[in-house]
Design a protein around this motif. Structure first.
Motif, PDB file in Angstrom:
ATOM      1  N   UNK A 162      48.341  60.543 -42.637  1.00 53.45           N
ATOM      2  CA  UNK A 162      47.044  60.269 -42.029  1.00 53.45           C
ATOM      3  C   UNK A 162      46.501  61.542 -41.375  1.00 53.45           C
ATOM      4  N   UNK A 163      45.184  61.575 -41.179  1.00 58.41           N
ATOM      5  CA  UNK A 163      44.565  62.792 -40.668  1.00 58.41           C
ATOM      6  C   UNK A 163      44.934  63.079 -39.217  1.00 58.41           C
ATOM      7  N   UNK A 164      45.606  62.144 -38.535  1.00 52.28           N
ATOM      8  CA  UNK A 164      45.986  62.418 -37.148  1.00 52.28           C
ATOM      9  C   UNK A 164      47.277  63.224 -37.058  1.00 52.28           C
ATOM     10  N   UNK A 168      49.646  66.907 -41.691  1.00 53.20           N
ATOM     11  CA  UNK A 168      48.442  66.823 -42.531  1.00 53.20           C
ATOM     12  C   UNK A 168      47.619  68.103 -42.394  1.00 53.20           C
ATOM     13  N   UNK A 169      47.394  68.497 -41.141  1.00 54.96           N
ATOM     14  CA  UNK A 169      46.572  69.683 -40.886  1.00 54.96           C
ATOM     15  C   UNK A 169      47.262  70.931 -41.425  1.00 54.96           C
ATOM     16  N   UNK A 172      47.025  71.038 -45.165  1.00 57.16           N
ATOM     17  CA  UNK A 172      45.644  71.361 -45.528  1.00 57.16           C
ATOM     18  C   UNK A 172      45.380  72.858 -45.363  1.00 57.16           C
ATOM     19  N   UNK A 173      45.905  73.402 -44.268  1.00 56.15           N
ATOM     20  CA  UNK A 173      45.631  74.791 -43.937  1.00 56.15           C
ATOM     21  C   UNK A 173      46.394  75.734 -44.873  1.00 56.15           C
ATOM     22  N   UNK A 181      41.384  67.417 -49.100  1.00 52.13           N
ATOM     23  CA  UNK A 181      42.112  66.565 -50.035  1.00 52.13           C
ATOM     24  C   UNK A 181      41.112  65.828 -50.921  1.00 52.13           C
ATOM     25  N   UNK A 187      46.592  57.719 -47.985  1.00 49.96           N
ATOM     26  CA  UNK A 187      47.026  58.204 -46.688  1.00 49.96           C
ATOM     27  C   UNK A 187      48.072  57.252 -46.102  1.00 49.96           C
ATOM     28  N   UNK A 188      49.265  57.756 -45.831  1.00 46.89           N
ATOM     29  CA  UNK A 188      50.340  56.911 -45.337  1.00 46.89           C
ATOM     30  C   UNK A 188      50.473  57.059 -43.826  1.00 46.89           C
TER      31      UNK A 188
END
Lengths: 288, 271
Positions: A162-164, A168-169, A172-173, A181, A187-188
């Motif tokens: 999940x984006x929290x 994830x961050x 992504x980075x 994405x 998203x799990x």
């Protein structure tokens, strides 16, 4: 009437005791600072809070306040002298080193752990390794079939956190080069759920801390930095020597040589107990 | 008192979501892409979340209502007293399962099953979510409809039998219409649980924010979005206020559902 009087006396007594206790506490002149601030990386906030809590439990009366905001924010605060310790998931940039020199600071650097992210697939998947580029393309839906990356034909089902999540961050980075994405990436809610899903889905792919691959429910892929590089497995040794591409050291910085409580806390982080906490939170310890 | 609480909730949610409406405008609700964390371009389109919630709710209703109502009729009218003694506690127990447990069951059992039965790429989709939600709504629907059916006066049924109607005819033409207000109330209450349910859905729908009406696709519901993202969202950011706006929309949806239920109840009220 009498009961009320007695009541008042009891209340007054409690008040006096409390007052006395409070004064007594204040009267102890601290030999050294009893509170420090730690500021920086959001990824490390969890880890630092756990470490701070354990330290405060073992050393009553000491206060350690942990706040996030990002590595950059933490480093800026350290350079401005508004935080005692900065937690950073990246090394100081040249610009920041220059700034420190200007302010006549000599930052000290401590590595308290390593963060290695594994890319997981189902154990039945014949694919053993991918390049960073391929991983990026899969999560951005530019590659959608396993046969395009050397596997059996079948639609790739990508799973993310999940984006929290800090993971994830970070993914992504560092893997998607700050790109986004694809929209249909699932998203799990937790890495455990992600691993559970991958263990039943032959065409699934996902990522998470390397420790989650140890049970054997999923297969951690070897990652190549580019098409010509060797494929490196995400095991602790490779994460530690930096040859595994999706990993980074977790730093603590102080503006000058640490002393007092800050030094004691950093020593605690590198002690066996502190390193145990590093492992519990899901990172690779650097000592023992 | 309860009206006051509802009003305060509305007021608070509204106040927290106003900054988002001011900066992005209400039209942002109908934007398609929900991408709240991005280095390039943050987007707060809620259309995918709304359609996600609607799709899961609709599917769950389609599964739960026939199952629930038919079971209620069976337990109330056809089952022997011993059967009734066995089924009622079992159903009530189903209602007591925590949604996290049900979600885990969904992840480990239902999702792989749905995947292999329908030959899909992944079992994490709207259908799996809907099946779990139906499991949650069914006990409510059965318990309340059963009460309603059993409260139909015996004289109605006896009149029907005396006219020569069979048992099945009596059930469909007399008992069920007479108990309809109770059955509708039961369905609405079940639906209320479905719309607001978070945990189980979050665990099995895959949570990819895409607009689709295909049950085999992954969807992201409004409740799951708020639950998953509220914990880490920077206080006072656009994202934070956007989550409150989702809360307002969700509240309006359940509100509308209740209004419809009230209307229906009035229309069919017997006597």
């Amino acid at each position: 009437m009498r009961s009320i009087t007695r009541y008042a006396v009891v209340v007054a007594a409690i008040g006096l005791i409390a007052l006395g206790w409070g004064c007594g506490k204040k009267a102890e002149v601290p030999a050294e600072k009893t509170s420090i601030d730690i500021k920086g990386s959001d990824t490390m906030v969890n880890l630092m809070s756990e470490l701070a809590e354990a330290y405060m439990k073992a050393n009553p009366g000491k206060q350690i306040a942990v706040t996030g905001g990002g590595s950059g924010t933490g480093i800026a605060a350290m350079l401005n002298g508004t935080t005692d310790i900065c937690a950073s998931s990246r090394a100081l940039s040249e610009k920041e080193v220059g700034l420190a020199k200007e302010k006549q600071l000599t930052p000290s650097e401590f590595v308290i752990g390593m963060d290695g992210l594994a890319v997981f697939v189902n154990p039945a998947n014949p694919v053993d390794s991918l390049t960073l580029e391929q991983v990026k393309n899969i999560f951005q839906a530019q590659v959608t079939d396993w046969k395009d990356v050397g596997g059996n034909a079948g639609k790739i089902v990508a799973h993310s956190r999940e984006s929290n999540s800090g993971t994830y961050v970070y993914f992504k980075e560092h893997v998607l080069n700050k790109g986004d994405f694809a929209n249909d990436v699932r998203l799990m809610t937790s890495t455990a759920a992600l691993v559970q899903e991958l263990s039943t889905n032959v065409n699934g792919i996902g990522y998470g801390g390397e420790a989650y691959g140890k049970e054997g429910k999923v297969k951690a892929l070897k990652i190549k930095k580019d098409a010509n590089a060797a494929a490196v497995a995400p095991v602790e040794a490779n994460v530690l020597n930096g040859s595994y591409p999706i990993s980074r050291p977790l730093f603590l910085y102080t503006g000058s040589m640490p002393s007092g409580l800050a030094k004691k806390f950093i020593d605690f982080c590198n002690s066996p107990q502190g390193q145990g906490i590093v492992r519990e939170v899901g990172y690779v310890p650097v000592k023992g | 008192m309860s009206i006051l609480i509802v009003a305060l909730v509305f007021l608070f949610l509204g106040r927290e979501s106003i900054p988002f409406v001011q900066s992005h405008g209400l039209s942002e609700i109908f934007n398609e892409i929900w991408r709240p964390v991005s280095f390039e371009n943050e987007q707060f389109g809620m259309l995918a979340l709304i359609t996600g919630s609607l799709l899961v709710t609709l599917l769950a209703t389609i599964i739960a209502v026939p199952f629930g109502v038919v079971s209620a009729i069976y337990i109330a009218e056809m089952a022997s007293p011993i059967e009734r003694e066995i089924w009622k506690p079992v159903i009530e127990m189903l209602a007591g399962i925590p949604s996290v447990v049900l979600g885990f069951f969904g992840l480990v059992v239902v999702a792989p099953l749905v995947k292999s039965v329908f030959h899909l790429d992944s079992g994490l989709n709207a259908l799996t979510g809907a099946i779990l939600l139906a499991l949650m709504a069914i006990p409510t629907i059965i318990t309340i409809s059963e009460d309603a059916i059993r409260n139909v006066p015996q004289s109605y049924k006896e009149a029907s039998y005396s006219l020569g109607a069979s048992k099945l005819q009596t059930i469909w033409k007399v008992t069920v219409p007479a108990a309809l207000s109770g059955i509708v109330a039961a369905v609405m209450l079940g639906l209320g649980r479905v719309v607001g349910e978070t945990m189980a859905v979050m665990m099995v729908t895959g949570n990819a924010a895409v607009i689709t009406f295909d049950p085999t696709q992954s969807v992201r519901t409004m409740t799951a979005t708020v639950a998953a993202e509220m914990g880490e969202v920077p206080f006072g950011s656009d994202h934070y206020h956007a989550l409150f706006l989702i809360g307002v929309l969700l509240l309006m949806m359940t509100f509308a559902l209740n209004m419809v239920a009230q209307r229906v109840l009035k229309k069919y009220r017997i006597g």
